[in-house]
Write a protein that holds these residues in place. Sequence first.
Motif, PDB file in Angstrom:
ATOM      1  N   LYS A  79      39.551  28.884  50.721  1.00  0.00           N
ATOM      2  CA  LYS A  79      38.315  29.464  51.246  1.00  0.00           C
ATOM      3  C   LYS A  79      38.094  30.840  50.637  1.00  0.00           C
ATOM      4  CE  LYS A  79      37.074  26.609  54.746  1.00  0.00           C
ATOM      5  NZ  LYS A  79      35.700  26.090  54.988  1.00  0.00           N
ATOM      6  N   ARG A  80      36.840  31.134  50.328  1.00  0.00           N
ATOM      7  CA  ARG A  80      36.403  32.499  50.010  1.00  0.00           C
ATOM      8  C   ARG A  80      35.370  32.832  51.067  1.00  0.00           C
ATOM      9  NH1 ARG A  80      32.027  34.905  49.934  1.00  0.00           N
ATOM     10  NH2 ARG A  80      31.022  33.522  48.441  1.00  0.00           N
ATOM     11  N   GLY A  81      35.810  33.547  52.089  1.00  0.00           N
ATOM     12  CA  GLY A  81      34.941  33.711  53.246  1.00  0.00           C
ATOM     13  C   GLY A  81      34.758  32.377  53.925  1.00  0.00           C
ATOM     14  N   GLY A 134      36.606  39.219  41.122  1.00  0.00           N
ATOM     15  CA  GLY A 134      37.165  40.097  42.136  1.00  0.00           C
ATOM     16  C   GLY A 134      37.288  39.468  43.502  1.00  0.00           C
ATOM     17  N   ASP A 135      36.695  38.281  43.708  1.00  0.00           N
ATOM     18  CA  ASP A 135      36.823  37.603  44.996  1.00  0.00           C
ATOM     19  C   ASP A 135      38.249  37.096  45.200  1.00  0.00           C
ATOM     20  OD1 ASP A 135      34.198  38.005  45.622  1.00  0.00           O
ATOM     21  OD2 ASP A 135      33.536  35.952  45.201  1.00  0.00           O
ATOM     22  N   THR A 142      43.232  36.123  43.278  1.00  0.00           N
ATOM     23  CA  THR A 142      42.003  36.828  42.946  1.00  0.00           C
ATOM     24  C   THR A 142      41.390  36.205  41.701  1.00  0.00           C
ATOM     25  OG1 THR A 142      42.864  38.878  43.872  1.00  0.00           O
ATOM     26  CG2 THR A 142      40.995  39.057  42.377  1.00  0.00           C
ATOM     27  N   ALA A 143      40.101  35.917  41.771  1.00  0.00           N
ATOM     28  CA  ALA A 143      39.395  35.279  40.660  1.00  0.00           C
ATOM     29  C   ALA A 143      38.795  36.330  39.736  1.00  0.00           C
ATOM     30  CB  ALA A 143      38.299  34.367  41.199  1.00  0.00           C
ATOM     31  N   PHE A 148      37.831  29.886  35.928  1.00  0.00           N
ATOM     32  CA  PHE A 148      38.177  31.253  36.289  1.00  0.00           C
ATOM     33  C   PHE A 148      39.656  31.493  36.017  1.00  0.00           C
ATOM     34  CE2 PHE A 148      34.312  30.919  38.753  1.00  0.00           C
ATOM     35  CZ  PHE A 148      33.834  32.219  38.873  1.00  0.00           C
ATOM     36  N   ALA A 149      40.014  32.739  35.771  1.00  0.00           N
ATOM     37  CA  ALA A 149      41.415  33.145  35.814  1.00  0.00           C
ATOM     38  C   ALA A 149      41.755  33.448  37.267  1.00  0.00           C
ATOM     39  CB  ALA A 149      41.653  34.373  34.948  1.00  0.00           C
TER      40      ALA A 149
END
Length: 342
Positions: free
Chosen positions: A69-71, A101-102, A113-114, A123-124
């Motif tokens: 989850k991101r938020g 940065g998320d 962290t993406a 994404f990294a």
Amino acid sequence: MHVDLFDFDLPTDRIALRPAAPRDAARMLVLDGDATRDCGVRDLPSCLRAGDLLVFNDTRVIPAQLEGKRGDAAIGATLHKREGPRRWRAFVRNGRRLRDGDTIDFGAGVTATASDKGEDGSFALDFAGDEPVELLLERAGRMPLPPYIASKRGGADERDAQDYQTLFAREAGAVAAPTAALHFTPELMAAIEAAGIAHSTLTLHVGAGTFLPVKADDTDDHQMHAEWGRIDAPTADRLNAVRAAGGRVIAVGTTSLRLIESATDAEGQVQPFEGDTAIFITPGYRFRGIDGLMTNFHLPKSTLFMLVSALMGRERMLAAYVHAIAGEYRFYSYGDASLLLP
């Protein structure tokens, strides 16, 4: 070449959802020169010659499928290439909800962290904490089954933790199995050794890019994802010695084949190799380091069907696949095998 040249009609019920049990009970279609024979994997020792050498990929699949989850946004990530001690490049589901940065919470105390969004939408991911990433993945990750299997079964289960590893799996780092080697058992290896057939191993950490469809209309426009591999000097010397003595080098799996070909020079000598390879083999390619291939059956318009067409000829492979479909061979990662001897 136009990608549609490698299309064929594959009924979806031909895609195997579980492997044969025992593993070496799978069927094997043998293309030996102009001859086509219906055999079984257990017939492999009699299909080869004393002095031949089988080359296996000893990579080990890691639980590289993550759900987080991101938020309040659900984010899925499939790791596909290591970029540092704590950094992995990942294909991301619902990536439009993700920004540089998320932080993604994958549960079980695992966060990442993406950053560095790629042109392919990847994404990294930098994993937080001091624990080795491998331990974090053991807690939070799942076995990354190919989407053609996972979508029909609702994802991986406990059986896949064993089913999706080969007998040779030692070097952790793959996010897909070198599936041709899934057919091998200790009993089959003993029969192979008794027949005077040797074996060696190399390492290619298979990436999730192997599952990606070819979206370009022309093969010249398709970009392969790089994968890391290694052939050490003793292994390179052994492969060269086998061919010098009149034996054949038979790659077990397209991953072994691609790494050997990446490491072979213009004179046909395999050199020690360590690094990335993004080799893309299509018809017209001149094979330099291998004399045959054992592989599973591949999907239409896939880079792997293009590879076997380069080895045996496109028309020959299309006819062989028509034969296999009519004969109810099982396709893809958990399916049956083919032995291709040009």
